[in-house]
Motif scaffolding. Structure first.
Motif, PDB file in Angstrom:
ATOM      1  N   ALA A 127       0.842  -1.206   0.000  1.00 48.30           N
ATOM      2  CA  ALA A 127       0.000   0.000   0.000  1.00 48.30           C
ATOM      3  C   ALA A 127       0.875   1.253   0.000  1.00 48.30           C
ATOM      4  O   ALA A 127       2.050   1.196   0.381  1.00 48.30           O
ATOM      5  CB  ALA A 127      -0.894   0.008   1.230  1.00 48.30           C
ATOM      6  N   ASN A 128       0.312   2.347  -0.435  1.00 46.85           N
ATOM      7  CA  ASN A 128       0.965   3.662  -0.362  1.00 46.85           C
ATOM      8  C   ASN A 128       2.327   3.712  -1.068  1.00 46.85           C
ATOM      9  O   ASN A 128       3.275   4.291  -0.545  1.00 46.85           O
ATOM     10  CB  ASN A 128       1.164   4.099   1.104  1.00 46.85           C
ATOM     11  CG  ASN A 128      -0.140   4.177   1.866  1.00 46.85           C
ATOM     12  OD1 ASN A 128      -1.105   4.765   1.402  1.00 46.85           O
ATOM     13  ND2 ASN A 128      -0.181   3.553   3.029  1.00 46.85           N
ATOM     14  N   VAL A 163      -4.059  -3.514   6.387  1.00 44.62           N
ATOM     15  CA  VAL A 163      -3.098  -2.737   5.591  1.00 44.62           C
ATOM     16  C   VAL A 163      -2.241  -1.862   6.515  1.00 44.62           C
ATOM     17  O   VAL A 163      -1.018  -1.782   6.370  1.00 44.62           O
ATOM     18  CB  VAL A 163      -3.828  -1.864   4.537  1.00 44.62           C
ATOM     19  CG1 VAL A 163      -2.839  -0.936   3.829  1.00 44.62           C
ATOM     20  CG2 VAL A 163      -4.539  -2.743   3.522  1.00 44.62           C
ATOM     21  N   GLU A 171      -3.314  -0.102  -2.453  1.00 44.42           N
ATOM     22  CA  GLU A 171      -4.104   1.135  -2.402  1.00 44.42           C
ATOM     23  C   GLU A 171      -3.224   2.385  -2.328  1.00 44.42           C
ATOM     24  O   GLU A 171      -2.076   2.319  -1.899  1.00 44.42           O
ATOM     25  CB  GLU A 171      -5.052   1.096  -1.195  1.00 44.42           C
ATOM     26  CG  GLU A 171      -4.332   1.099   0.140  1.00 44.42           C
ATOM     27  CD  GLU A 171      -5.305   0.996   1.315  1.00 44.42           C
ATOM     28  OE1 GLU A 171      -6.204   0.144   1.294  1.00 44.42           O
ATOM     29  OE2 GLU A 171      -5.142   1.784   2.266  1.00 44.42           O
ATOM     30  N   ASN A 172      -3.790   3.506  -2.770  1.00 44.00           N
ATOM     31  CA  ASN A 172      -3.116   4.813  -2.745  1.00 44.00           C
ATOM     32  C   ASN A 172      -1.808   4.784  -3.536  1.00 44.00           C
ATOM     33  O   ASN A 172      -0.807   5.377  -3.144  1.00 44.00           O
ATOM     34  CB  ASN A 172      -2.870   5.262  -1.296  1.00 44.00           C
ATOM     35  CG  ASN A 172      -2.511   6.735  -1.189  1.00 44.00           C
ATOM     36  OD1 ASN A 172      -2.939   7.555  -2.001  1.00 44.00           O
ATOM     37  ND2 ASN A 172      -1.724   7.068  -0.188  1.00 44.00           N
ATOM     38  N   ALA A 177      -3.928   8.843   3.263  1.00 40.55           N
ATOM     39  CA  ALA A 177      -4.733   8.976   2.044  1.00 40.55           C
ATOM     40  C   ALA A 177      -6.149   9.423   2.374  1.00 40.55           C
ATOM     41  O   ALA A 177      -7.053   9.323   1.546  1.00 40.55           O
ATOM     42  CB  ALA A 177      -4.756   7.664   1.282  1.00 40.55           C
TER      43      ALA A 177
END
Lengths: 198, 472
Positions: free
Chosen positions: A17-18, B318, A77-78, B198
């Motif tokens: 992620a990120n 996450v 994600e992101n 985010a």
């Protein structure tokens, strides 16, 4: 910009992620005045064990032999957060990626992808999870059909959507500057009405 | 007679700049001010040349040298040949296309987001863009300001417009007043800690509430600067008397009657009282403590009196995974007191915290330590955001306070915030940094960044670790 119609390619899963644009293309490689020469430095700090980039990191997913020639990046994600550097999509494109699939993208990165002809596709978190699961066990090849907004793989299919003009621009390889310059009279009319301080 | 429904400030700015909203096309917005620098502009100029297109309004673009430059020398080749090539290209491009350039040694040179406001190039009610994600800084004036890619830089050059999809709106209200010693940096880090890195993707955020209204313009810039660090397209603060007083008399700002009329218009920009936002977040100012990041994105942040979190503290898978990875990269153990973390580098600078008030705040902390020096084993540099900031600081004797205490006093530039120049951390270095990104490798491959306020960075330089200044 090249037209984008359909693309069939191997998926490489980058389940992080990120992922920021500093990771996609570190700053020391931004010192160019051309749009080329970035692909070799894509994901540099993960892809290579040494600073000079001579020792390939065999554990980094993109370096694994089973993903050689992959052209679709399945990402966390992101994806693309941080710096506005267009060098990030340039590097991805030059490396050979045509499509990036993620549950979410950073706004500036997403727009930059469209502007360089790299197709960013948003799917739901559940769909992304499903794709990560499949690609962990087997080599996953997807067909991406932009005109029909459809991703298929055998029995599987996923719908995606793009903003109307962005879709049109990608499909037709629109010169966005030329498109807007055709509207110069409208822009001039706007300027004529602006207050003095503006 | 037409009635208009209540609007947010973002919607007003949007409406005021909408050139065309044609069916089937992305809306076209007018761009009032374009800031450029050496790294993200050369390919845009090359494309203009290829198509034989001019810059439509060169007077609306201002160029500065900031990302690549050395902070030790004003020589253009002092930070290596790659950097020098881009700097030379910028000079040639600006000359060829008629753009004003603040080059090395120029009295207006500095970081784009520092010089825009200080020169009066940044005005309320305008759209400001730059090929740099920290353009959100200018939102402190009630300008819609955001970072763009190089293709968009080219679009702005050629047309003075940009195509943009409308963003969602988010209101972030900080109620009441912050306690003594809490800086604007602590406010924005606390906001990002609450939303996650985010949390505002797809939104333009508006900061409001007593704690925001009480901020000076420079403090507001620090808040808006980091809007991108939780995904926001832009950050806005309603212009008020503080804003107008700051802008009045600046070199490029409107003068006399034009300024008076501008203020009338600018007063209408604030969100209507009954405007609705797509999302609302509220923070209580007095609960905000001094902040330090522990991880590898700006949302991984905690109060200085806290401890390094454990992956078990996160229920989201996450976030849990991100925590595991961050602790490994940062070489930190869960449960460690933040005040026990030792640093060996300190960087005070960047478009987030390199203005005169930041330097005064840092110097104030140095003075509190009454003659103590930067502790052995720590290298600390102070990089003013612009040539003007540097001059002002020197006229106040701040440079001497710093150098007497063992800090290095440098020339203006982006410096170690992104390490595109010769200010780079070594592998394993741990830095207290007033910049905006603690990404892996951001300040140098294998280096570790903790984002903090100028006050905290100064204290870390003297003591070698983070300090809860308010408990002393």
């Amino acid at each position: 910009m090249e037209k984008f119609n359909t693309h069939t390619g191997l998926v490489v899963p980058l389940d992080i992620a990120n992922v920021d644009t500093d990771q996609i293309i570190p700053k020391q490689f931004l010192q160019k005045t051309e749009r080329v020469g970035f692909g070799v430095h894509l994901f540099h700090d993960s892809r290579y064990l040494d600073h000079a980039g001579t020792q390939v990191n065999p554990d980094f997913v993109i370096n694994k032999p089973e993903y050689k020639g992959a052209s679709i990046l399945l990402a966390g994600e992101n994806f693309g957060c941080g710096s506005s550097r267009e060098h990030a999509p340039w590097a991805l494109l030059e490396y050979g990626f045509k499509v990036i699939i993620a549950s979410s993208f950073a706004d500036i990165f997403y727009g930059n992808c469209i502007n360089v002809g790299l197709l960013p596709i948003k799917l739901s978190e559940a769909e992304i999870e499903q794709l990560f699961k499949i690609s962990a066990d087997t080599q996953l090849t997807l067909k991406v059909d932009l005109p029909n907004n459809l991703i298929t793989c055998g029995e599987l299919s996923f719908n995606f959507s793009l903003n109307e003009f962005q879709q049109y621009s990608l499909e037709n390889g629109v010169d966005s500057v030329g498109w807007t310059l055709d509207k110069l009279d409208t822009i001039k009319a706007f300027e004529a009405k602006m207050p003095a301080w503006q | 007679m037409t009635t208009t429904s209540p609007q947010t400030m973002y919607e007003k700015l949007w409406q005021n700049h909408l050139v065309e909203d044609a069916k089937g096309e992305t809306p076209l917005l007018y761009v009032d001010r374009h800031l450029i620098h050496e790294v993200t502009s050369p390919q845009a100029f090359a494309s203009l040349r290829f198509h034989n297109r001019p810059v439509r309004h060169p007077e609306r673009t201002i160029a500065t040298m900031d990302h690549n430059i050395s902070t030790r020398s004003i020589k253009i080749d002092a930070a290596g040949e790659g950097a020098a090539n881009q700097l030379r290209a910028l000079a040639i491009n600006c000359k060829d296309f008629g753009i004003e350039l603040f080059d090395m040694g120029h009295k207006n040179q500095g970081i784009a987001h520092v010089i825009g406001p200080e020169l009066g190039l940044t005005l309320p009610g305008t759209i400001i863009v730059c090929g740099d994600s920290h353009t959100a800084t200018h939102g402190a004036f009630g300008a819609l300001a955001f970072g763009i890619g190089t293709s968009e830089v080219e679009h702005v050059f050629a047309t003075q417009t940009l195509r943009q999809n409308k963003a969602k709106t988010m209101k972030i209200e900080v109620k009441g007043h912050v306690g003594a010693g809490i800086s604007a940096k602590d406010i924005i880090l606390a906001i990002i800690g609450k939303t996650g890195s985010a949390g505002a993707t797809g939104y333009v955020v508006e900061y409001c509430g007593e704690a925001i209204e009480a901020l000076s313009m420079e403090e507001r810039m620090t808040v808006c600067n980091m809007s991108i660090e939780f995904g926001a397209k832009a950050g806005l603060i309603a212009p008020d008397q503080t804003t107008f007083d700051y802008v009045e008399g600046k070199e490029y700002a409107p003068k006399s009657d034009v300024f008076t009329q501008a203020v009338v218009d600018w007063k209408n920009l604030k969100s209507d009282a009954d405007a609705t936002f797509d999302a609302v977040i509220t923070l209580i100012a007095k609960d905000i403590k001094a902040q330090v990041t522990w991880g590898t994105n700006p949302g991984q942040v905690i109060s200085v009196d806290g401890i390094v979190p454990s992956p078990e503290d996160f229920s989201d898978p996450v976030e849990k995974e991100s925590c595991i990875n961050a602790l490994k990269y940062m070489d930190l153990t869960a449960g460690t007191k933040m005040t026990d973390i030792q640093v060996n580098k300190v960087f005070i600078g960047s478009c987030t915290n390199s203005r005169i008030e930041d330097l005064r705040a840092a110097a104030g902390v140095v003075q509190q330590y009454q003659g103590q020096q930067v502790v052995k084993g720590v290298d600390a540099i102070i990089v003013p955001g612009s040539y003007r900031v540097k001059e002002q600081a020197e006229s106040e004797g701040l440079d001497k306070i710093f150098t007497d205490a063992g800090f290095e006093w440098r020339l203006p530039g982006c410096s170690m915030c992104l390490g595109m120049n010769d200010d780079v951390l070594e592998e394993g270095d741990r830095c207290a940094s007033t910049s905006n990104r603690n990404f892996e490798g951001r300040q140098g491959r294998g280096s570790r960044t903790h984002l903090v306020s100028p006050e905290m960075a100064a204290a870390a330089a003297i003591t070698g670790h983070f300090v809860d200044l308010n408990s002393q």
